[in-house]
Design a protein around this motif. Structure first.
Motif, mmCIF file in Angstrom:
data_model
loop_
_atom_site.group_PDB
_atom_site.id
_atom_site.type_symbol
_atom_site.label_atom_id
_atom_site.label_comp_id
_atom_site.label_asym_id
_atom_site.label_seq_id
_atom_site.Cartn_x
_atom_site.Cartn_y
_atom_site.Cartn_z
ATOM 1 N N LEU A 73 46.877 38.667 33.852
ATOM 2 C CA LEU A 73 46.166 37.782 34.772
ATOM 3 C C LEU A 73 45.482 36.635 34.030
ATOM 4 C CD1 LEU A 73 44.971 37.083 37.574
ATOM 5 C CD2 LEU A 73 43.084 38.657 37.041
ATOM 6 N N ILE A 74 44.818 36.942 32.933
ATOM 7 C CA ILE A 74 44.102 35.906 32.186
ATOM 8 C C ILE A 74 45.066 34.899 31.578
ATOM 9 C CG2 ILE A 74 42.686 35.494 30.132
ATOM 10 C CD1 ILE A 74 41.164 38.026 30.794
ATOM 11 N N ILE A 75 46.185 35.375 31.061
ATOM 12 C CA ILE A 75 47.181 34.450 30.499
ATOM 13 C C ILE A 75 47.669 33.496 31.581
ATOM 14 C CG2 ILE A 75 49.503 34.292 29.537
ATOM 15 C CD1 ILE A 75 47.424 35.157 27.507
ATOM 16 N N TRP A 76 47.926 34.023 32.785
ATOM 17 C CA TRP A 76 48.384 33.166 33.880
ATOM 18 C C TRP A 76 47.311 32.163 34.279
ATOM 19 C CZ3 TRP A 76 46.627 32.509 38.938
ATOM 20 C CH2 TRP A 76 47.450 31.727 39.751
ATOM 21 N N LEU A 77 46.076 32.628 34.431
ATOM 22 C CA LEU A 77 44.991 31.728 34.818
ATOM 23 C C LEU A 77 44.777 30.637 33.779
ATOM 24 C CD1 LEU A 77 42.363 34.303 36.184
ATOM 25 C CD2 LEU A 77 43.667 32.629 37.521
ATOM 26 N N ASP A 78 44.868 31.007 32.506
ATOM 27 C CA ASP A 78 44.658 30.031 31.442
ATOM 28 C C ASP A 78 45.750 28.970 31.447
ATOM 29 O OD1 ASP A 78 43.322 28.905 29.305
ATOM 30 O OD2 ASP A 78 44.351 30.117 27.809
ATOM 31 N N ARG A 79 46.988 29.380 31.666
ATOM 32 C CA ARG A 79 48.093 28.418 31.725
ATOM 33 C C ARG A 79 47.990 27.549 32.983
ATOM 34 N NH1 ARG A 79 52.332 29.323 28.233
ATOM 35 N NH2 ARG A 79 52.293 31.310 27.103
ATOM 36 N N ARG A 80 47.570 28.155 34.075
ATOM 37 C CA ARG A 80 47.535 27.440 35.350
ATOM 38 C C ARG A 80 46.379 26.438 35.411
ATOM 39 N NH1 ARG A 80 47.090 24.755 39.040
ATOM 40 N NH2 ARG A 80 47.572 25.095 41.259
ATOM 41 N N PHE A 81 45.214 26.821 34.902
ATOM 42 C CA PHE A 81 44.023 25.995 35.088
ATOM 43 C C PHE A 81 43.470 25.402 33.786
ATOM 44 C CE2 PHE A 81 43.990 29.067 38.630
ATOM 45 C CZ PHE A 81 44.028 28.173 39.691
ATOM 46 N N ARG A 82 44.140 25.649 32.665
ATOM 47 C CA ARG A 82 43.718 25.083 31.380
ATOM 48 C C ARG A 82 42.224 25.322 31.155
ATOM 49 N NH1 ARG A 82 46.146 21.661 28.487
ATOM 50 N NH2 ARG A 82 44.351 20.266 28.300
ATOM 51 N N LEU A 83 41.876 26.585 31.049
ATOM 52 C CA LEU A 83 40.481 26.979 30.924
ATOM 53 C C LEU A 83 39.943 26.658 29.532
ATOM 54 C CD1 LEU A 83 40.894 30.465 32.621
ATOM 55 C CD2 LEU A 83 39.923 28.405 33.665
ATOM 56 N N GLY A 84 38.702 26.279 29.485
ATOM 57 C CA GLY A 84 38.080 25.964 28.213
ATOM 58 C C GLY A 84 36.599 26.281 28.219
ATOM 59 N N HIS A 85 35.930 25.985 27.101
ATOM 60 C CA HIS A 85 34.479 26.119 26.969
ATOM 61 C C HIS A 85 33.975 27.532 27.268
ATOM 62 C CE1 HIS A 85 34.087 21.766 26.456
ATOM 63 N NE2 HIS A 85 34.937 21.632 27.471
ATOM 64 N N GLY A 86 34.742 28.542 26.852
ATOM 65 C CA GLY A 86 34.308 29.926 27.009
ATOM 66 C C GLY A 86 34.651 30.568 28.332
ATOM 67 N N ARG A 87 35.376 29.864 29.203
ATOM 68 C CA ARG A 87 35.664 30.440 30.517
ATOM 69 C C ARG A 87 36.712 31.548 30.462
ATOM 70 N NH1 ARG A 87 34.422 25.170 31.807
ATOM 71 N NH2 ARG A 87 36.545 24.369 31.772
ATOM 72 N N VAL A 88 37.609 31.503 29.484
ATOM 73 C CA VAL A 88 38.545 32.626 29.314
ATOM 74 C C VAL A 88 37.764 33.886 28.937
ATOM 75 C CG1 VAL A 88 40.469 33.540 27.968
ATOM 76 C CG2 VAL A 88 40.482 31.154 28.688
ATOM 77 N N MET A 89 36.803 33.722 28.050
ATOM 78 C CA MET A 89 35.977 34.858 27.645
ATOM 79 C C MET A 89 35.183 35.383 28.836
ATOM 80 S SD MET A 89 35.233 36.735 25.050
ATOM 81 C CE MET A 89 33.979 37.949 24.572
ATOM 82 N N ALA A 90 34.672 34.475 29.669
ATOM 83 C CA ALA A 90 33.915 34.901 30.846
ATOM 84 C C ALA A 90 34.795 35.695 31.808
ATOM 85 C CB ALA A 90 33.319 33.683 31.546
ATOM 86 N N ILE A 91 36.016 35.248 32.015
ATOM 87 C CA ILE A 91 36.931 35.979 32.901
ATOM 88 C C ILE A 91 37.264 37.344 32.303
ATOM 89 C CG2 ILE A 91 39.244 35.995 33.902
ATOM 90 C CD1 ILE A 91 39.065 33.005 34.195
ATOM 91 N N TYR A 92 37.453 37.384 30.987
ATOM 92 C CA TYR A 92 37.682 38.668 30.315
ATOM 93 C C TYR A 92 36.569 39.650 30.645
ATOM 94 C CZ TYR A 92 36.685 41.905 26.483
ATOM 95 O OH TYR A 92 36.329 43.011 25.752
ATOM 96 N N VAL A 93 35.322 39.202 30.511
ATOM 97 C CA VAL A 93 34.187 40.082 30.795
ATOM 98 C C VAL A 93 34.192 40.511 32.261
ATOM 99 C CG1 VAL A 93 31.668 40.257 30.872
ATOM 100 C CG2 VAL A 93 32.783 39.128 28.932
ATOM 101 N N MET A 94 34.422 39.563 33.160
ATOM 102 C CA MET A 94 34.403 39.889 34.584
ATOM 103 C C MET A 94 35.497 40.880 34.958
ATOM 104 S SD MET A 94 33.406 36.386 36.629
ATOM 105 C CE MET A 94 34.540 35.284 35.786
ATOM 106 N N VAL A 95 36.714 40.608 34.523
ATOM 107 C CA VAL A 95 37.831 41.476 34.912
ATOM 108 C C VAL A 95 37.693 42.854 34.278
ATOM 109 C CG1 VAL A 95 40.325 41.766 34.839
ATOM 110 C CG2 VAL A 95 39.367 39.516 35.269
ATOM 111 N N TYR A 96 37.316 42.880 33.007
ATOM 112 C CA TYR A 96 37.188 44.173 32.338
ATOM 113 C C TYR A 96 36.096 45.023 32.969
ATOM 114 C CZ TYR A 96 36.283 47.810 28.962
ATOM 115 O OH TYR A 96 36.092 49.042 28.391
ATOM 116 N N THR A 97 34.946 44.417 33.261
ATOM 117 C CA THR A 97 33.851 45.196 33.838
ATOM 118 C C THR A 97 34.176 45.706 35.233
ATOM 119 O OG1 THR A 97 32.793 43.114 34.536
ATOM 120 C CG2 THR A 97 32.028 44.106 32.480
#
Length: 338
Positions: A219-243
């Motif tokens: 999911l994170i790989i897809w979101l990152d490719r789709r929305f070009r996430l930056g500035h720590g937002r990939v890390m934030a999604i990691y925390v949200m999805v994992y928790t």
């Protein structure tokens, strides 16, 4: 009841008969192998993503020299701090706090101190921390997925009893104190003529978390490719999805935990709730105030073209990040001391 035993044996996940193999005087532990393999996979994925973000291949390995030891120490400290009575309470042995191979690594301690180690390594290399964490976060999920199989080798951290076809067989000498004190255990003993049950199966929470982490990675790989996430937002999604996953998995576990009931919930469930809220708040703030993605992953703003031989998909990602065809080549000698 005896007629049910063959069905239970067939329709269950077996546990390893042993988790340690002695090669001469050296013990080879399944738990340690899973942790090491997870680290290797995380570094490999991190290197690929870092290069695609505009970094230089090899820099993730340099940062890992700091992040991995810090992370392992942090993970162990978190476990010991939340279950300190097992080591420093009555009947405990403080020296066993050092026995990492027996299991007991708290992910949030590992993430926290691992990030400190990554920050130290990043500063030494002139790397910005947030894009580095964004590059590393998906690989950490895969590392966690692999590492959870160490719990399978140790026959630990399983869930409540279940008769589902994928129930996990646990040897009776690995029954947790929490399970033996439960009504489920007393009912099973009563139904078995006063004899402790040998064929009960449990929710394989190690497998649930492994599958959840792999799905979160995709999911994170897809979101990152789709929305070009930056500035720590990939890390934030990691925390949200994992928790999200860890919260419900933690809820069905029946292992021995010192902080087992804090206002009706396990301590790790509360940890997941708090971290989810913090990560979500940061994501919203970051998306509003720091839109887009960093043009450079380096503190001095330099950019690095994708090296020759990189696959076309990675190259396309790197070009999209704004190197702008400058042709400015990053000299590794200027990155700082190793």
């Amino acid at each position: 009841m005896l007629t049910e035993i063959p069905r239970v044996i067939v329709a269950s996940i077996p546990s390893p008969s042993e988790g340690v193999w002695n090669i001469g005087p050296f013990p080879l532990r399944g738990y340690a192998l899973c942790i090491i393999l997870g680290i290797v996979v995380a570094i490999w994925i991190g290197e690929k993503r870092w290069q695609a973000r505009g970094g230089t291949i090899g820099e993730v390995q340099d940062v890992a020299i700091w992040a991995v030891p810090f992370g392992l120490v942090g993970a162990r400290l978190y476990h010991v701090a939340t279950d300190w009575k097992n080591y420093f309470g009555a009947g405990g042995d403080p020296i066993e706090a050092l026995y990492v191979w027996h299991g007991g690594l708290g992910i949030w301690g590992g993430v926290a101190l691992g990030a400190v180690g990554a920050w130290i390594g990043a500063r030494r290399k002139g790397i910005r921390l947030l894009p580095l964490l964004d590059a590393l976060a998906p690989g950490v999920l895969v590392a966690q997925a692999v590492g959870r199989w160490g719990n399978w080798f140790n026959q630990e951290l399983y869930g409540r009893p279940t008769d589902l076809p994928w129930g996990l067989k646990i040897d009776s000498d690995h029954f947790s104190g929490a399970y033996q004190a439960s009504q489920d255990y007393r009912d099973a003993v009563a139904a078995n003529g006063g004899i402790p049950p040998e064929f009960v199966t449990f929710h394989p929470t190690f497998l649930y978390e492994c599958l959840w982490n792999l799905a979160a990675f995709a999911l994170i790989i897809w979101l990152d490719r789709r929305f070009r996430l930056g500035h720590g937002r990939v890390m934030a999604i990691y925390v949200m999805v994992y928790t999200l996953g860890r919260g419900w998995i933690e809820y069905i576990r029946i292992d021995d935990v010192q902080l087992n009931d804090v206002l009706g919930l396990r301590f790790n469930v509360w940890t997941s709730i708090v971290l989810f809220v913090l990560a979500a708040a940061y994501y919203v703030w970051s998306a509003k105030n720091l839109p887009g993605r960093e043009e450079s992953v380096y503190a001095d703003g330099r950019t690095t073209p994708v090296e020759a031989g990189a696959d076309s998909e990675d190259a396309g990602d790197a070009e999209d990040e704004g190197d702008g065809g400058t042709g400015v080549t990053h000299d590794a000698s200027t990155a700082g001391d190793d």
